[in-house]
Structures are given as C-alpha cells and as structure tokens.
Motif scaffolding. Structure first.
Motif, PDB file in Angstrom:
ATOM      1  N   ASP A 219       1.331  -1.033   0.542  1.00  0.00           N
ATOM      2  CA  ASP A 219      -0.087   0.045   0.509  1.00  0.00           C
ATOM      3  C   ASP A 219       0.829   0.979  -0.190  1.00  0.00           C
ATOM      4  O   ASP A 219       0.658   2.373  -0.527  1.00  0.00           O
ATOM      5  CB  ASP A 219      -0.984  -0.013   1.343  1.00  0.00           C
ATOM      6  N   LEU A 220       2.131   1.369   0.414  1.00  0.00           N
ATOM      7  CA  LEU A 220       3.069   2.384   0.618  1.00  0.00           C
ATOM      8  C   LEU A 220       2.883   2.794  -0.819  1.00  0.00           C
ATOM      9  O   LEU A 220       3.387   3.943  -1.318  1.00  0.00           O
ATOM     10  CB  LEU A 220       4.315   1.810   1.051  1.00  0.00           C
ATOM     11  N   PHE A 221       3.464   1.920  -1.724  1.00  0.00           N
ATOM     12  CA  PHE A 221       4.071   2.526  -3.478  1.00  0.00           C
ATOM     13  C   PHE A 221       2.558   3.255  -3.996  1.00  0.00           C
ATOM     14  O   PHE A 221       3.075   3.487  -4.391  1.00  0.00           O
ATOM     15  CB  PHE A 221       4.486   0.788  -4.204  1.00  0.00           C
ATOM     16  N   GLY A 222       1.701   2.775  -3.769  1.00  0.00           N
ATOM     17  CA  GLY A 222       0.509   3.460  -4.175  1.00  0.00           C
ATOM     18  C   GLY A 222       0.287   4.780  -4.131  1.00  0.00           C
ATOM     19  O   GLY A 222      -0.294   5.476  -4.314  1.00  0.00           O
ATOM     20  N   THR A 223       0.797   5.779  -2.933  1.00  0.00           N
ATOM     21  CA  THR A 223       0.785   6.464  -1.713  1.00  0.00           C
ATOM     22  C   THR A 223       1.856   7.009  -3.085  1.00  0.00           C
ATOM     23  O   THR A 223       2.514   9.125  -3.032  1.00  0.00           O
ATOM     24  CB  THR A 223       0.696   6.039  -0.263  1.00  0.00           C
TER      25      THR A 223
END
Length: 480
Positions: A219-223
C-alpha cells in the motif's frame, strides 16, 4: 385490429414472464458448512468471463466479519481479528492488510450488493469452495468444521458437475515493494522481503528489465507512485540522455512477479547492488564502464560522495504550514536545487535518497548512505511548533563526529535564511544516528509561522539555502 391484438399479446407475455433477477436468484443457492444462506441474497450469483461472482457481504457477515461500505469511494472494507480487506467496485486490485492482490474480475455492484469472484472468497477467508454448475450451487466449507458436501442439506445431487476452485498462491510470504526513485542514472527500489532481482538487457527497443519474483506492491507504493486499477504505472524521467522513462507493473500473479522496465535511448550496461537485511534497497546503476556489467560507483574516482536527503515524501507530508503547504514539497525543492549545483563540482558526486514524491523508510535512507560509503549525509527539513510565534533556523547532529559539520552547515544556513539563529543542537533523529559518516539535519524554518512559511516557499530563499548547503559542504571538505 392487428395493433390491438399485438398489444394484448405483449401484455400477456409481460404478465406470465417471471422477473429476471428473481428467477435467476431462485436458480442458485449458497451453502456454508451445509447450511443454506438466504438472508441478504437478493442478487443472484453471476458467471462473468468464467468467473463465478458471489455476494460478498452476505458471506462475510455469516463468517463473523464486520463489513463497511463507503459510497463515495465505492469501497468495501472487511475486518476481523486485526485483518483488513479493502475492495473497490470496478477495480481488479484489492488491499489485504498492507498487501496488494489482484482479483480475477473486478467487484460488481448489483442493486446495492457487491459481487466478488468466488476464488477471492476462497483465498482470503480460508474456505474450501466449489461450484456445482448443473445445480447452480455454491458450497463453502470452513477449515474448522471440515464440513461435507454430501447429503440433502447441501442441495447437491448425483450427476451434478462440481467444479473445485483451486487456491491461488498465498500472499503471506511475498516481498513488498514500497517505493522507487530514479536519480543520477540509478533506479532505486525499496522493498521488504527476500526477493532476488532478475535483471536482463533487451534490444528492439533497448531496455533493461528487472523482475522481482515472489513480490507485489505494498500500500505504501501506491501513496508515492501512480498505479492504475490493474497495477501498472510509470515514472517520468527527464534530463537523462540515456533513459526515456521507467515503467512498472504487477507482471504476473502466477507466480507473483513485479516488473520494472528502464526504457533506454541507447544500449547501456548496468550493475546491481542489493543492500539491507529485511528492508532492502536494490540499485540498478547505469553508470557502467563501456564493456561488461560493472559500474563505476560514485566516489570511487576520488571524488567525495554526498548523500542529500529530502525529508518525508508521498503519504508522509511532514509538517503542514499555516496555508496548508506541505513540508515534503519544500524539502524536495531545496534538495533538487542543491543537487544541481553539486553536479557542477568536478570533485563531488551526489546521490539523492528521493528525487520525487516517494516514500522511503528512515532506515532505508540511512542504509543508502551507509552502503554507498558516503562522505557526508545532509537531511533537509522544515519545522513546526504549537506556538505560531516560533521562528528561525536550527541544525542538528547526533554523534560527536558530526558536530563540526553541523557548525559549518549552520553558519551558511542562517546566512541564507536571514531568520533567527536557533543554534546547533543535539538531536536523536534516526537518519543522523544510524548513518556512519558525518551527518546533519537542517531545520530551515517554521511552517507554523506565517512569515517563515511564506519565505520558505519563495524561489529566492530556496536558491539561497541550496547554495548555502553547497558552500558548507565545500568548506567542511576543504574544497575550493
């Protein structure tokens, strides 16, 4: 007369024809551990592209899960015992805790009911699932009961065609890709896990392909980076004569594989460097010699290597100013300006921990400097206080070996800002504590102060601070 007869026939046809949705619902059943589920099944099971779609809320709630719905974002959230699953209608990506998974078909909204692929139910709820195509029956078996599929309670009959849904590869042990950046002709990938990259050169057109097996996007990547609903995206690359761009995707889910493609304008050699333990940085370095796949590492030519760190990034905005300006943007603007000035110095190499709006863990920032054996580490920040009157510039060090650098850098920082001199201070910050070279953290000014904020986001001050950083580095290193 003919028209009247036609209308009469049409009316009779409408009266005797069952309503489609109700008739379809009557032709399929869902059983959980041999017990038929009926409450909430107003919408029938559907077959979409050979994927059986079932009502999510009804099944999840019968399993004891808490189900929430956000009408604005079209997001379903399922929670139980610390596990959180999020799905978005019409998107094939789902979030399971901090991991991204791909659905065979995007969730559908039918009259307020969300339908999801039966395989997703099997994977995420740990159920044994089968679909009787003849009887149109879904059978769900929980691992605790080990229930059976026989007997009249299940609704199955001899001669029915039962199709088992095979479990997909588990995502529990996948490597999580947290972020990427491209600077100094190097692609840096931050990840958590043990994936070993497979890198190859491809021609027609020229490109470098990096595959991370047994990996997916966190999920960090998508931010920090753009991901479309099918987990594809790209990173814009400018001012590099060899590279036109970087593309990335969840290339496969069988097995899970994340792919990065560096699109080249001309053929290039590369080297691969992997650093860190569980939290790893993979660096694909295009600064290679003309033959072979070895690289001239920064600093190896006798030049001093400086790592510049723009604090925060992506989902981590840092301090938020009086007029809602983000610290992360100020930090990056100054670091990019300082890097451009340092590139003009013939005896200095510079590496950025991030060159765009990317999220990196603090340990990854420190690890990058340590693994490159940098000579200096400079982290740029802006401050905040509960008191709107707080103003000024300050510089932090953590180790005694960094104090002399802090004093020099602070002198030029105060000259550049013209703000109150808040002094050189000790600070137990991770990035200046865990780095092994002289390291400082600059707090340029206070975003909570209206005057400071206005000044910090002016081009003139950012240019002066960037120039001051370069002057401080050169003085400390004894460079002309």
């Amino acid at each position: 007369m003919k028209k009247f007869a036609f209308m009469l026939l049409l009316m009779l046809f409408v009266l005797i024809l069952p309503e489609h949705g109700q008739a379809a619902a009557g032709n399929n059943q869902i059983f959980l551990d041999g017990k038929e589920l009926t409450a909430g099944q107003e919408v029938p099971v559907e077959n979409v592209n050979s994927s059986i779609m079932v009502p999510l809320r009804m099944i999840a709630e019968n399993l004891g899960y808490k189900v929430g719905w956000n009408q604005t974002s079209k997001t379903v959230t399922i929670e139980q015992q610390g596990k959180t699953v999020k799905l978005i209608v019409d998107q094939t990506t789902a979030s399971v805790d901090d991991k991204t998974v791909i659905l065979t078909n995007a969730p559908l909204n039918r009259s307020g009911t969300t339908l999801v692929p039966i395989r997703f139910i099997s994977e995420q709820f740990g159920l044994t699932v089968s679909w009787d195509n003849t009887q149109k029956i879904v059978n769900l078996i929980t691992p605790e009961t080990g229930g059976n599929n026989t007997g009249s309670d299940s609704g199955a009959s001899d001669g029915g065609t039962s199709v088992d849904v095979p479990p997909a590869e588990t995502t529990n042990n996948l490597t999580m890709v947290n972020g990427i950046s491209f600077n100094e002709n190097r692609l840096t990938i931050a990840m958590e896990g043990n994936a070993v990259p497979k890198v190859s050169k491809v021609s027609g057109p020229d490109r470098i392909v990096v595959d991370l097996p047994n990996a997916t996007f966190s999920d960090l990547f998508g931010t920090g980076q753009v991901l479309d609903p099918n987990l594809n995206g790209s990173l814009s690359v400018t001012d590099y004569p060899d590279v036109s761009g970087v593309r990335y995707s969840l290339y496969s889910t069988d097995p899970y594989t994340v792919r990065f493609v560096i699109d080249l304008k001309t053929p290039k050699n590369y080297s691969v460097d992997i650093s860190g333990d569980t939290s790893k940085l993979v660096v694909i370095d295009l600064n290679a010699v003309s033959t072979g796949d070895t690289a001239t590492q920064p600093g190896n030519s006798g030049r001093k290597l400086i790592v510049l760190d723009a604090g925060h990034g992506a989902k981590d905005s840092g301090a938020i100013g009086v007029t809602k300006k983000y610290e992360k943007n100020f930090n990056l603007a100054v670091v990019l300006k300082a890097a451009e000035l340092l590139k003009k110095e013939s005896n200095i190499d510079v590496v950025l921990t991030r060159s765009d709006d990317t999220f990196l863990e603090l340990k990854d920032r420190a690890a990058m400097a340590n693994n490159l054996h940098a000579d200096l580490f400079i982290s740029v920040h802006a401050n905040s206080s509960a008191s709107p009157a707080a103003t000024g510039s300050e510089t932090y060090y953590q180790r005694a070996s960094s104090k002399a650098l802090a004093s020099v850098m602070h002198k030029y920082l105060v000259q550049a800002t013209g703000l109150s001199d808040r002094g050189v201070r000790y600070g137990n910050f991770h990035v200046i504590r865990e780095t092994t070279m002289p390291a400082v953290l600059l707090e340029v000014g206070y975003l909570s102060n209206k005057g400071d904020e206005s000044l910090l986001f002016s081009e003139a001050l950012q240019n002066r601070v960037a120039a001051g950083i370069v002057s401080g580095i050169k003085e400390y290193l004894g460079l002309k």
